[in-house]
Write an enzyme that holds these catalytic residues in place. Sequence first.
Site: not given
Ligand code: S3P
Length: 431
Positions: A168, A318
Amino acid sequence: MERTVKKVKRIEGSLRVPSDKSISHRAIILPSLAEGESVVRNFLKAGDTLTTLNVYRKLGVDIEEKDDVIYVKGKGLDGLKEPEDILDMGNSGTTTRLTLGVLAGQDFFAALTGDDSLRRRPMKRVAEPLSQMGAKIDGRKDGNNLPLCIRGGKLKAISYYNSKMSAQVKSAILLAGLYAKGTTQVTEPIISRDHTEKMLNWMGANISTEFSPEGYTVKISHTDRLKPIHIDVPADPSSAAFFAAAAAIVPKSEIILKDVLVNPTRDGFFRKLKEMGADIEYKNKRDEAGEIVADIVVKYSDLKGVKVVKEEVPSMIDEIPLLAIVATQAEGETIITGAEELRVKESDRIKAVVENLRRLNIEVEELEDGMVIKGKQKVKGGVVDSYKDHRIAMGFSILGLVSEDGITIKDADCVYISYPDFFKHLEKVSQ
Ligand code: S3P
């Protein structure tokens, strides 16, 4: 709503689990910035991704649905409009953080809020790099928590080291990088899910990726226009994982999970389950619009405990709560470390797993960055809390399948966030 999941004889059948949540979010966000109409097939219609759809409508994007196909009429990189009211990001960290990246490049004001869980989650990890690029961001707790406001504007490129390996954070910076003067660079020690950079590449952004001894680097330069795309979203490996786990722990089971995304940045759980001794096979592996998809066949077999280390966490981030649950049924101990990021997900997922396992009289040791789970434990049953976290609710439902008296999950309706038909599908494959 409470839900009780009882012991079953076996898991059997075939499922096409819902479409990938990460790709569905991006299949609205990126096409909103393109010039022209993008077509999205098999969009995930669930709580989080519908939040994204509503947010981009409020930013002025015309998004229509006809015969289960979504048409996104992109506004171009500079065509979004200032929202008239506060944007409600619901439960979705992905919508919030990626949208902050987009808003950083817009010459207008926006305010964002979310539900109780989202308002507790850290936003400085994106607010800080985006502020360095030139966006004005402020919010509760010194700009770390929603409600948060942002005024975008002229941006300059930065080089960022993504030590948390957060997709993210990477995505937010790359989206802002489309608008920034110069070349923006994100390096991460281990590659996190790479859907944003793949999609931006297909859409004609000035983007490149490389692996080096320091890790994985994405570079993006100011881009004038993005082309619209056609996307067919594959099934979500994070949702498929629950049924793979069910087949792996319930004797005599066999399940086929159709059209699952097996991008190596996402399929770490299946690889780990195989290492535990599960009978897992990828069949009919194929390339579908740049993503690797397969039908996954899982059969019951004896499992043994494993270790999970930091480098392995991003590709199964996840699924770690579920892995801990599976580990209670394996021979020997499982040690999970390097997973401190679980503490800032929809719930503190280390605490949620540990407290629920203890409620079921299952032995577990809590670590700051993971847990140690003793294997071959008897599951009598009882009541657990979902902490209103969809993945916790689904994970403990799977454990219910091998419990003597059933497991009751409180606030189980939160499965709506990623998998509205979860309990229906569970019934379908339960014998
Ligand atoms: C996601 C990234 C992950 C994941 C989330 C979805 C994404 O989070 O846990 O469910 O779609 O980029 P982080 O970027 O905080 O690791």
